[in-house]
Write a protein that holds these residues in place. Structure first.
Motif, short mmCIF file in Angstrom:
data_model
loop_
_atom_site.label_atom_id
_atom_site.label_comp_id
_atom_site.label_asym_id
_atom_site.label_seq_id
_atom_site.Cartn_x
_atom_site.Cartn_y
_atom_site.Cartn_z
N LEU A 154 -0.56 35.37 47.31
CA LEU A 154 0.85 35.17 46.98
C LEU A 154 1.43 33.98 47.75
O LEU A 154 2.15 33.15 47.19
CB LEU A 154 1.65 36.43 47.29
CG LEU A 154 1.43 37.63 46.36
CD1 LEU A 154 2.07 38.87 46.95
CD2 LEU A 154 1.98 37.34 44.98
N ALA A 155 1.10 33.91 49.05
CA ALA A 155 1.63 32.83 49.88
C ALA A 155 1.06 31.47 49.47
O ALA A 155 1.78 30.47 49.43
CB ALA A 155 1.33 33.11 51.35
N MET A 156 -0.23 31.43 49.14
CA MET A 156 -0.86 30.18 48.72
C MET A 156 -0.23 29.66 47.42
O MET A 156 -0.12 28.45 47.21
CB MET A 156 -2.36 30.39 48.54
CG MET A 156 -3.14 30.55 49.83
SD MET A 156 -4.84 31.16 49.57
CE MET A 156 -5.54 29.83 48.57
N ALA A 157 0.19 30.59 46.56
CA ALA A 157 0.80 30.18 45.31
C ALA A 157 2.20 29.63 45.51
O ALA A 157 2.70 28.86 44.68
CB ALA A 157 0.85 31.37 44.34
N ALA A 158 2.83 30.01 46.64
CA ALA A 158 4.21 29.60 46.89
C ALA A 158 4.33 28.39 47.81
O ALA A 158 5.35 27.70 47.80
CB ALA A 158 4.99 30.78 47.49
N GLY A 159 3.33 28.15 48.61
CA GLY A 159 3.44 27.04 49.56
C GLY A 159 2.27 27.03 50.53
O GLY A 159 1.18 27.50 50.21
N THR A 160 2.52 26.51 51.71
CA THR A 160 1.48 26.39 52.74
C THR A 160 1.65 27.51 53.76
O THR A 160 2.75 27.71 54.31
CB THR A 160 1.58 25.03 53.46
OG1 THR A 160 1.43 23.99 52.48
CG2 THR A 160 0.48 24.90 54.51
N ILE A 161 0.58 28.22 54.04
CA ILE A 161 0.64 29.31 55.00
C ILE A 161 0.76 28.75 56.42
O ILE A 161 -0.02 27.86 56.81
CB ILE A 161 -0.61 30.21 54.90
CG1 ILE A 161 -0.68 30.85 53.50
CG2 ILE A 161 -0.61 31.28 55.98
CD1 ILE A 161 -1.95 31.63 53.25
#
Length: 265
Positions: A212-219
């Motif tokens: 989910l985080a990778m799809a939204a931006g940079t972890i």
């Protein structure tokens, strides 16, 4: 009137640990019961993948372990239909055959005396992350029991039914409690069944969060010192017992057939 508002974090942590030692403990379940409950907990937690995956725990004699019978899904496992096998996967107790892929469990138990339970599944989000050949990134507080505790096997060695795969997977695991297996799934270990069960649920949640985080931006990474502190704080026997008891109560409400007799949790 409050008496603890000036206490240091170390003092408060010590006090909380003492309280947990007094309030939580081993519910005196048998190993068979804990494995059966773990199978149902894993099933409810999204780890179902047909007949893929194995859950095992050391047996009463050296070189033996309990595991499920091939042909039964996690939602069909009971304490009475588990098998006891040796390192050659010969059945010592029970009817049927174990999954041939249990062979790499034998290798892990041989090289890791601290491991008493193994949970290996092809859960949806860990399997999806494994397809990307991307290591697991722990960057959220709830999943910190896995911080710096997850190995990564980037090269898929094929179906794990040979001794070669057992050597490769056990070597890649090293001294970690968990491993993400590229193009395959996940494996977690525990000194207890409770610990392995909890880590299995956490690694799937961590993989889902990462996708989910990778799809939204940079972890963004966690501060290492604080992450290690959280890892240790959330990895105690008492916390594992308390978490497992909660998951087991949920599982028993849905699957009362998995254990025999009355269970107090």
């Amino acid at each position: 009137m409050a008496n603890t508002l000036q206490d240091s974090k170390a003092v408060l942590v010590d006090r909380a640990e003492q309280q947990m030692n007094g309030h939580f403990g081993d519910p005196k379940l048998t190993t068979r019961q804990k494995i059966a409950l773990t199978c149902r907990i894993a099933y409810d937690g999204g780890h179902d993948s047909g007949l893929a995956g194995q859950i095992s725990a050391r047996g009463p004699q050296p070189g033996t372990y309990y595991t499920q019978r091939l042909g039964l899904g996690f939602d069909e496992i009971t304490e009475d239909n588990l098998l006891l096998v040796d390192e050659d996967l010969q059945v010592l107790e029970g009817e049927g055959m174990p999954n041939p892929a249990n062979r790499f469990h034998s290798w892990i138990y041989r090289v890791r005396e601290d491991v008493n339970c193994i949970v290996h599944t092809h859960a949806l989000h860990t399997a999806a992350l494994a397809m990307l050949e991307v290591p697991l990134v722990v960057s959220q507080m709830d999943t910190t029991p896995l911080y710096d505790d997850v190995a990564f096997l980037k090269d898929w060695p094929g179906v794990p039914v040979g001794n070669e795969e057992g050597e490769i997977i056990s070597a890649a695991l090293g001294d970690k409690r968990a491993i993400l297996l590229a193009h395959h799934g996940q494996l977690v270990t525990g000194a207890t069944v409770e610990e392995a069960c909890n880590l299995a649920l956490l690694i799937e949640r961590a993989a889902r969060l990462q996708l989910l985080a990778m799809a939204a931006g940079t972890i963004k990474p966690l501060p290492p010192e604080l992450a290690r502190e959280a890892h240790d704080w959330t990895s105690t026997d008492r916390r594992n017992q308390a978490n497992f008891a909660y998951y087991a109560r949920k599982a028993l409400r849905r699957h009362p057939d998995c254990v025999t007799g009355e269970v107090h949790l």
